[in-house]
Design a protein around this motif. Sequence first.
Motif, short mmCIF file in Angstrom:
data_model
loop_
_atom_site.label_atom_id
_atom_site.label_comp_id
_atom_site.label_asym_id
_atom_site.label_seq_id
_atom_site.Cartn_x
_atom_site.Cartn_y
_atom_site.Cartn_z
N THR A 65 -0.11 4.77 -8.49
CA THR A 65 -0.92 3.92 -7.74
C THR A 65 -0.07 3.21 -6.89
O THR A 65 1.05 3.56 -6.50
CB THR A 65 -1.48 2.98 -9.15
N SER A 124 -3.35 -1.93 -5.43
CA SER A 124 -4.52 -1.34 -6.60
C SER A 124 -4.04 -1.93 -7.69
O SER A 124 -5.18 -2.53 -8.60
CB SER A 124 -4.44 0.19 -6.62
N ARG A 160 0.67 -1.12 -0.03
CA ARG A 160 0.15 0.01 0.02
C ARG A 160 0.86 1.31 -0.05
O ARG A 160 0.46 2.38 0.12
CB ARG A 160 -0.99 -0.13 1.14
#
Length: 367
Positions: A100, A104, A94
Amino acid sequence: MKYLDEYRDPVLARQLLDELRRTVTRPWRIMEVCGGQTHTLVRQGIDELLPAGMRMIHGPGCPVCVTPLETLDRAMAVAARPGVLFTSFGDMLRVPGTDTDLLSLRARGADVRVVYAPMDAVRLAARHPDREVVFLAVGFETTAPANAMAVLHAARLGLTNFSMLVSHVLVPPAMTALLDDPDCEVEAFLAAGHVCAVMGWREYEPIATRYQVPIVVTGFEPLDLLEGVLMAVRQLEAGRYGVENQYVRAVRRAGNTAAQDTVRRVFRVTDRAWRGIGELPDSGLELAEEYREFDAARRFDVGGLCPVEDPECIAGAILTGARLPTDCPAYGDRCTPRHPLGAPMVSSEGTCAAFHAAGRTPTRSTA
């Protein structure tokens, strides 16, 4: 360890705090280098219990946080490729890149998997010879031996579909870079016990002598840290500077020489960019020439990368101890563990994450 309670005894903690208050005659400033130590200090409130004026400065001891944005963007470009099975420790998923993050990408169909050891990635490569298996190798000296062993094992197996994207960083060059800064306020260091368990503390001795700063190798439990602070303060009060070892149950001066030999066999020292800080000479590791076939950065041409940091994120100032997370106007509002602007808010060793988990709140003007 078999026992932990003895290193969390509140009675002994109060005794160490009392001794510290009796010893201190001026407001010393001590930096803990390790993010794990930061989390203990903040979670237990130790930094708020120190004698008046004393201050802990939280250093760049989170390897996830200092992984450069370009490496993260490269990792995501590789992970998004068809036929790639991309592996990483969970704390990297994360961490935000320019556009991004790996989690994701996985949600959009990329084959991104969490592994618990680099050897897991080697086993995946052996089981999936039709896939390119890539491992994101980050960390300080602590994780370098296991990553080196994974490369050696892949070479022994003759795997041609395994590679590593390497972003290892080294602690001593970061310490010297901080001390060379004319605005540096650090008067003593708590060195990371797990790094020294591998490397020992001999390479810290020239730093202590050159900059005349005490360095105490310290563990991660509350009593470890309180004793480490007390040992550093005793040196400061006596006008001494040298390297002392609080973490005697795990660290020896020479460290783990077998692990060091393995690292030297597979890696070479190189200049390395640190996220939010910039490039530091001789502060990282890269694969040695004889193992460059396992270098994912060479194997995958992802084209020109244009990493762009979020303009609100002050991670660099936080990682060098110049600012606290609560100084950031985005902290706890536009930057949270679920929606981080920078790595220090999402990493399990990040200073912002430590402050947020402990419920530390900023004082914001209502005007």
